[in-house]
Design an enzyme around this catalytic site. Structure first.
Site, PDB file in Angstrom:
ATOM      1  N   GLU A  90       0.829  -1.199   0.000  1.00  0.00           N
ATOM      2  CA  GLU A  90       0.000   0.000   0.000  1.00  0.00           C
ATOM      3  C   GLU A  90       0.871   1.258   0.000  1.00  0.00           C
ATOM      4  O   GLU A  90       0.371   2.366   0.100  1.00  0.00           O
ATOM      5  CB  GLU A  90      -0.938   0.023   1.197  1.00  0.00           C
ATOM      6  CG  GLU A  90      -0.253   0.102   2.553  1.00  0.00           C
ATOM      7  CD  GLU A  90      -1.230   0.334   3.686  1.00  0.00           C
ATOM      8  OE1 GLU A  90      -1.568   1.507   3.932  1.00  0.00           O
ATOM      9  OE2 GLU A  90      -1.656  -0.651   4.314  1.00  0.00           O
ATOM     10  N   CYS A 124      -3.366  -3.451   4.408  1.00  0.00           N
ATOM     11  CA  CYS A 124      -2.442  -4.508   4.836  1.00  0.00           C
ATOM     12  C   CYS A 124      -2.765  -5.872   4.247  1.00  0.00           C
ATOM     13  O   CYS A 124      -2.054  -6.844   4.530  1.00  0.00           O
ATOM     14  CB  CYS A 124      -2.436  -4.604   6.360  1.00  0.00           C
ATOM     15  SG  CYS A 124      -2.000  -3.064   7.182  1.00  0.00           S
ATOM     16  N   HIS A 255      -2.512 -10.751  11.609  1.00  0.00           N
ATOM     17  CA  HIS A 255      -1.977  -9.457  11.215  1.00  0.00           C
ATOM     18  C   HIS A 255      -1.827  -8.637  12.484  1.00  0.00           C
ATOM     19  O   HIS A 255      -2.741  -8.583  13.316  1.00  0.00           O
ATOM     20  CB  HIS A 255      -2.914  -8.766  10.229  1.00  0.00           C
ATOM     21  CG  HIS A 255      -2.607  -7.305  10.063  1.00  0.00           C
ATOM     22  ND1 HIS A 255      -1.388  -6.864   9.596  1.00  0.00           N
ATOM     23  CD2 HIS A 255      -3.343  -6.195  10.329  1.00  0.00           C
ATOM     24  CE1 HIS A 255      -1.383  -5.543   9.578  1.00  0.00           C
ATOM     25  NE2 HIS A 255      -2.553  -5.113  10.017  1.00  0.00           N
ATOM     26  N   ASN A 334       4.625  -2.502  12.963  1.00  0.00           N
ATOM     27  CA  ASN A 334       3.649  -2.900  11.951  1.00  0.00           C
ATOM     28  C   ASN A 334       4.246  -2.680  10.564  1.00  0.00           C
ATOM     29  O   ASN A 334       4.521  -1.556  10.171  1.00  0.00           O
ATOM     30  CB  ASN A 334       2.366  -2.085  12.112  1.00  0.00           C
ATOM     31  CG  ASN A 334       1.273  -2.539  11.165  1.00  0.00           C
ATOM     32  OD1 ASN A 334       1.407  -3.544  10.465  1.00  0.00           O
ATOM     33  ND2 ASN A 334       0.180  -1.799  11.153  1.00  0.00           N
ATOM     34  N   SER A 368      -7.525  -2.814   6.135  1.00  0.00           N
ATOM     35  CA  SER A 368      -8.621  -1.872   6.335  1.00  0.00           C
ATOM     36  C   SER A 368      -9.322  -1.533   5.036  1.00  0.00           C
ATOM     37  O   SER A 368      -8.761  -1.665   3.953  1.00  0.00           O
ATOM     38  CB  SER A 368      -8.089  -0.600   6.996  1.00  0.00           C
ATOM     39  OG  SER A 368      -7.651  -0.873   8.305  1.00  0.00           O
TER      40      SER A 368
END
Length: 461
Positions: A90, A124, A255, A334, A368
């Site tokens: 992303e 993600c 995740h 992350n 998301s």
């Protein structure tokens, strides 16, 4: 090739895996103090220890080039052996040109350019979509016997504020093919897709997302509930299938936006198991929790009593099945699309080979916006000398050493680096300011961007 005309290739899955993370990090306890946050907010509240970050020398292209080069180099795989290359990310530096196309410069002139796949983007989740595309290709009529290469990479940065300590950066590359030591279970894959504005990046002039933190957690947990329910249904419908619980798996991976959410997520699965348990069996299986039978999944996302009770009930399962997978997530942060697969690497380097052999792993992927899937992997039953599992584990045996070899950077210098990234985002022409000697040997880095936004790279020695 196939085991017979009209049959699938045998044991399709991950044949090799490699991870890259930056050579510098900021300590989360020191960052708490620097930010004026209460003690333990990042370390206990979020469950984070350290956060890796990139200077202006690294971008999504360089991260992915580094991890691909290292994977191919370590495994001795010929570039000619790759027939599909998928990238999940992303982190965009171009609205048209794919990262995959940039990676093609690693392929020597002797390698055929007949390589399918481009980039996949949905927060993600893109890395999992890329993995599924690769698996589907190997099991399709289009497969020509070559391997697929899956790359997940991102640089997660946030504006100054409460979300900044949930950043990170890294890349994972995986080879996908038959006779794999990590076999993705066929027919056991469930997904949940839904429209939501929980996290999104509408401003193409900024690296920073717009985040609705409360909604994002609700979306994550709701997607987990739905994927778990559908996975159980599919498992029960398979020949010889039966009920699935957390105890059906030797490890459960998620995740990981931050470690505490992962712990809550395992508790959430146990709560699902609790609600699905026959009422007569509850006192024996879940003693002391009978009062929660009236609760529903939908009303319990922020129910502190449910959360506390089932986190306590699942504590031993978390320590055994999930905590070993958080080594990289807690020490790098992350990574977005590579996050789930960093958890897989963490599990592989945290367990002894005989503890891994024959085990079964559940993996939950979330992006998301939203996209999510739950799937499972079976690890090969042999790990002896010359086995594929031994080779895969050897490839990641240096991970702990690389974590320890990183350089700690003071929070003030970290903040300056974030400010420089913000100021230089999409500038052209641009010459990076950071020192390449800070990078791990073998790391690709940005040497410059010309007036037409064309990027040039070199490899650190």
């Amino acid at each position: 090739m196939t085991s017979g005309q009209g049959q699938w290739p045998a044991d399709v899955g991950i044949t090799a895996i490699e991870i890259y993370f930056p050579s510098q990090y900021v300590d989360q306890e020191e960052l708490e103090s620097f930010d004026g946050a209460s003690a333990g907010k990042y370390t206990i509240g979020l469950g984070q220890k350290r956060m890796g970050f990139c200077s202006d020398l690294e971008d999504i292209n360089s991260l992915c080039m580094t991890v691909v080069h290292k994977l191919m180099e370590k495994t001795g795989t010929a570039y000619e052996a790759i027939g599909r290359l998928e990238v999940g990310t992303e982190t965009l530096v171009d609205k048209s040109k794919s990262v995959k196309s940039v990676l093609m410069q690693l392929f020597p002139a002797s390698a055929a350019a007949d390589i399918e796949g481009v980039d996949t983007t949905n927060a993600c989740y893109g890395g999992t979509a890329a993995l599924f595309n690769a698996l589907n290709w190997v099991e399709s009529s289009a497969w020509d016997g070559r391997l697929a290469l899956v790359v997940c990479g991102d640089i997660a940065v946030y504006a100054t504020g409460s979300a900044r300590p949930t950043g990170g950066a890294g890349a994972v590359a995986m080879l996908v093919g038959p006779h794999a030591p990590l076999v993705v279970e066929r027919g056991l894959r469930s997904s949940h897709m839904q429209h939501a504005y929980d996290f999104y990046k509408p401003d193409l002039n900024s690296e920073y997302p717009v985040v609705d933190g409360r909604l994002s957690i609700q979306c994550y947990l709701s997607a987990l509930d739905r994927c778990y329910g559908r996975y159980r249904q599919k498992a029960a419908a398979l020949p010889g299938g039966g009920p699935v619980t957390v105890d059906s798996f030797d490890a459960v991976l998620f995740h990981s936006p931050f470690g505490k959410l992962v712990q809550k997520s395992l508790a959430r699965l146990v709560f699902n198991d609790f609600l699905e348990t026959d009422a007569a069996a509850v006192p024996e299986r879940f003693p002391g929790l009978e009062a929660f039978r009236s609760k529903t999944l939908e009303e319990s996302y922020f129910d502190r009593d449910v959360e506390k009770a089932f986190m306590e009930r699942s504590r031993a399962q978390f320590e055994q099945k999930t905590k070993p997978s958080l080594l990289l997530a807690s020490n790098v942060g992350n990574m977005y699309t590579p996050s789930l697969y960093s958890c897989l690497v963490s599990l592989l380097v945290s367990k002894k080979p005989d503890e891994l052999t024959g085990s079964r792993i559940a993996l939950f992927s979330y992006g998301s916006g939203l996209a999510s899937s739950l799937f499972s992997i079976r690890i090969a039953t042999t790990n002896g000398s010359g086995s594929r599992l031994e080779a895969l584990l050897a490839g990641v045996s240096d991970v702990v050493g690389r974590l320890e070899a990183r350089q700690k950077v003071e929070p003030a210098a970290f903040a300056d680096t974030m400010q420089l990234r913000e100021q230089s985002h999409h500038l052209a022409p641009y010459a990076p300011k950071a020192d390449p000697s800070m990078l791990f040997p073998g790391t690709y880095y940005l040497t410059g961007i010309d007036e037409k936004h064309r990027r040039q790279y070199a490899r650190a020695t």
